[in-house]
Design an enzyme around this catalytic site. Structure first.
Site, PDB file in Angstrom:
ATOM      1  N   ASP A 110       1.912  -5.531  -6.896  1.00  0.00           N
ATOM      2  CA  ASP A 110       1.036  -4.651  -7.666  1.00  0.00           C
ATOM      3  C   ASP A 110       0.402  -5.414  -8.833  1.00  0.00           C
ATOM      4  O   ASP A 110       1.091  -5.760  -9.793  1.00  0.00           O
ATOM      5  CB  ASP A 110       1.848  -3.455  -8.184  1.00  0.00           C
ATOM      6  CG  ASP A 110       0.941  -2.339  -8.632  1.00  0.00           C
ATOM      7  OD1 ASP A 110      -0.209  -2.638  -9.014  1.00  0.00           O
ATOM      8  OD2 ASP A 110       1.370  -1.172  -8.587  1.00  0.00           O
TER       9      ASP A 110
ATOM     10  N   CYS B 268      -1.931   3.097  -1.965  1.00  0.00           N
ATOM     11  CA  CYS B 268      -1.091   2.382  -2.930  1.00  0.00           C
ATOM     12  C   CYS B 268      -0.560   3.391  -3.944  1.00  0.00           C
ATOM     13  O   CYS B 268      -0.531   4.588  -3.649  1.00  0.00           O
ATOM     14  CB  CYS B 268      -1.848   1.219  -3.577  1.00  0.00           C
ATOM     15  SG  CYS B 268      -3.259   1.705  -4.596  1.00  0.00           S
TER      16      CYS B 268
ATOM     17  N   ARG C 114      -4.998  -1.962  -5.601  1.00  0.00           N
ATOM     18  CA  ARG C 114      -4.857  -2.524  -4.255  1.00  0.00           C
ATOM     19  C   ARG C 114      -5.589  -1.742  -3.172  1.00  0.00           C
ATOM     20  O   ARG C 114      -6.335  -2.323  -2.374  1.00  0.00           O
ATOM     21  CB  ARG C 114      -3.357  -2.627  -3.888  1.00  0.00           C
ATOM     22  CG  ARG C 114      -2.600  -3.631  -4.726  1.00  0.00           C
ATOM     23  CD  ARG C 114      -1.104  -3.461  -4.568  1.00  0.00           C
ATOM     24  NE  ARG C 114      -0.649  -2.176  -5.103  1.00  0.00           N
ATOM     25  CZ  ARG C 114       0.566  -1.689  -4.999  1.00  0.00           C
ATOM     26  NH1 ARG C 114       1.475  -2.392  -4.356  1.00  0.00           N
ATOM     27  NH2 ARG C 114       0.886  -0.523  -5.530  1.00  0.00           N
TER      28      ARG C 114
END
Ligand code: 4NP
Length: 156
Positions: free
Chosen positions: A125, A8, A14
């Site tokens: 996100d 990420c 994440r």
């Protein structure tokens, strides 16, 4: 060993969540000797940090171990060494592609590409949205599908 690398932007929300969730599923399937899991970020702002509080809280709630996960920035050799490089969104994917040689392109994918009939292509996100539950649900489903894919590909 099959090497799976989740990627990420910051490597605190994440991809560490995906790393912990996927490792949990690998363990449940009794495949720890076949599959190794790691995660990295395309940026270096959080290098050396443990996962974001939102990710930690969620993983604790689900009773998923995330000990030892520390943020670091992706290096070219990470891409070269991995069998599956799994990005959370299209921006991550572009950054990974620009770092590694074209020969690696086929192993660079997005997590949501493994989910059939999926409408949302990128994992949002939570560093900006604050919605860690939404991310967990996507990561959980994506990891189930990714594991099924790897098992089929490698006959394990
Ligand atoms: P992640 O979230 O890519 O899911 O780890 C982010 C964490 C930090 C930043 C951006 C995204 N940041 O800009 O510091």
């Amino acid at each position: 060993m099959i090497q799976v690398l989740f990627v990420c932007l910051g490597n605190i929300c994440r991809s560490p969540m995906a790393e912990a969730v996927f490792r949990h599923k690998v363990k449940e399937a009794g495949l720890e000797r076949d599959i190794v899991v790691d995660s990295v970020g395309t940026g270096d702002w959080h290098e050396g940090e443990t996962p974001h509080q939102g990710t930690c809280e969620l993983l604790r709630e689900k009773d998923i171990d995330f000990s030892g996960i520390v943020a670091r920035k992706i290096e070219k050799r990470d891409v070269e060494n991995a069998d599956y490089v799994v990005a959370m969104d299209a921006d991550n994917m572009r950054s990974i592609r620009s770092l590694a040689d074209e020969a690696n392109d086929t192993k660079i994918t997005k997590l949501m590409d493994f989910v059939p009939r999926n409408k949302i292509e990128d994992v949002p996100d939570p560093y900006f949205t604050g919605n860690f539950d939404e991310v967990y649900n996507m990561v959980d489903e994506g990891c189930d599908q990714l594991l099924a894919h790897i098992r089929e590909q490698s006959s394990i």
